[in-house]
Design an enzyme around this catalytic site. Structure first.
Site, mmCIF file in Angstrom:
data_model
loop_
_atom_site.group_PDB
_atom_site.id
_atom_site.type_symbol
_atom_site.label_atom_id
_atom_site.label_comp_id
_atom_site.label_asym_id
_atom_site.label_seq_id
_atom_site.Cartn_x
_atom_site.Cartn_y
_atom_site.Cartn_z
ATOM 1 N N GLY A 46 0.823 -1.206 0.000
ATOM 2 C CA GLY A 46 0.000 0.000 0.000
ATOM 3 C C GLY A 46 0.851 1.246 0.000
ATOM 4 N N GLN A 51 3.038 10.037 1.002
ATOM 5 C CA GLN A 51 4.331 9.347 0.949
ATOM 6 C C GLN A 51 5.113 9.677 -0.316
ATOM 7 O OE1 GLN A 51 2.444 5.320 2.042
ATOM 8 N NE2 GLN A 51 4.497 5.215 2.949
ATOM 9 N N CYS A 88 6.114 -0.106 6.801
ATOM 10 C CA CYS A 88 5.712 1.040 5.993
ATOM 11 C C CYS A 88 6.863 1.405 5.066
ATOM 12 C CB CYS A 88 5.382 2.219 6.919
ATOM 13 S SG CYS A 88 4.920 3.726 6.053
ATOM 14 N N LEU A 89 6.532 1.732 3.816
ATOM 15 C CA LEU A 89 7.581 2.085 2.860
ATOM 16 C C LEU A 89 8.326 3.358 3.273
ATOM 17 C CD1 LEU A 89 5.821 1.258 -0.529
ATOM 18 C CD2 LEU A 89 7.546 -0.092 0.681
ATOM 19 N N HIS A 130 -4.001 1.303 7.860
ATOM 20 C CA HIS A 130 -2.656 1.905 7.804
ATOM 21 C C HIS A 130 -2.623 3.065 6.823
ATOM 22 C CE1 HIS A 130 1.902 1.451 7.649
ATOM 23 N NE2 HIS A 130 1.652 2.224 6.615
ATOM 24 N N GLU A 131 -3.141 2.830 5.614
ATOM 25 C CA GLU A 131 -3.062 3.870 4.578
ATOM 26 C C GLU A 131 -3.988 5.040 4.893
ATOM 27 O OE1 GLU A 131 -0.589 3.640 2.780
ATOM 28 O OE2 GLU A 131 -0.221 1.498 2.990
ATOM 29 N N HIS A 134 -2.356 7.549 7.109
ATOM 30 C CA HIS A 134 -1.412 8.452 6.432
ATOM 31 C C HIS A 134 -2.111 9.734 5.958
ATOM 32 C CE1 HIS A 134 2.458 6.423 6.131
ATOM 33 N NE2 HIS A 134 1.913 5.312 5.683
HETATM 34 NI NI NI Z 1 2.790 3.443 5.453
#
Ligand code: NI
Length: 155
Positions: A46, A51, A88-89, A130-131, A134
């Site tokens: 995701g 991000q 998380c990226l 999670h997303e 953000h």
């Molecule tokens: Ni993330």
């Protein structure tokens, strides 16, 4: 293919609240395409627009069942509980233990600005939560029950 630079934890943009998408534009279509490319390039499940440095309510998710695009996602229902590893990226090489709902139901708009209702369980429910966080300037790091661990430690 356009892979964008992924902002890392500590970048102030990851703490900001995102704006709603009011209409589809070529620029947002390009953003969505680039977010998918960036997510797949980084082997993520995701990615949220902040991000890649864009404060808009856009999320892409793929938990192995094909890409899902969510514009302006909003939680309708959540139930149950799951506790597990999450990464998380924007926080490469780390993971944390986070408790999330086992089941969620959300509404959002798709790439054609059609309203969709999506239900997800397990990993998909976790990814959606999670997303969505953000988009309001939060990361899983704030919820990690025992701090962050190095991915290498586990392997
Ligand atoms: Ni993330």
């Amino acid at each position: 293919m356009a892979v964008r630079n992924i902002r890392q934890l500590g970048d102030a943009i990851l703490t900001k609240k995102c704006r709603e998408i009011k209409e589809m534009t070529p620029r947002i279509r390009e953003l969505i395409a680039d977010m998918k490319d960036t997510m797949y390039d980084a082997n993520g499940v995701g990615l949220a627009a902040p991000q890649v440095g864009v404060l808009k309510r856009v999320v892409v998710i793929d938990v192995g069942e094909g890409p899902i695009v969510l514009l302006n996602p909003r939680m309708l229902e959540s139930s149950g509980e799951q506790t597990g590893e999450e990464g998380c990226l924007s926080v490469p090489g780390k993971y944390g233990i986070v408790t999330r709902p086992m089941h969620v139901k959300i509404e959002a708009w798709d790439e054609d600005m059609e309203r969709i209702v999506l239900e997800g369980e397990e990993l998909l429910a976790r990814a959606i939560c999670h997303e969505m966080e953000h988009l309001d300037g939060h990361t899983y790091v704030e919820k990690a029950e025992d701090g962050l661990h190095d991915v290498e430690e586990e392997a």
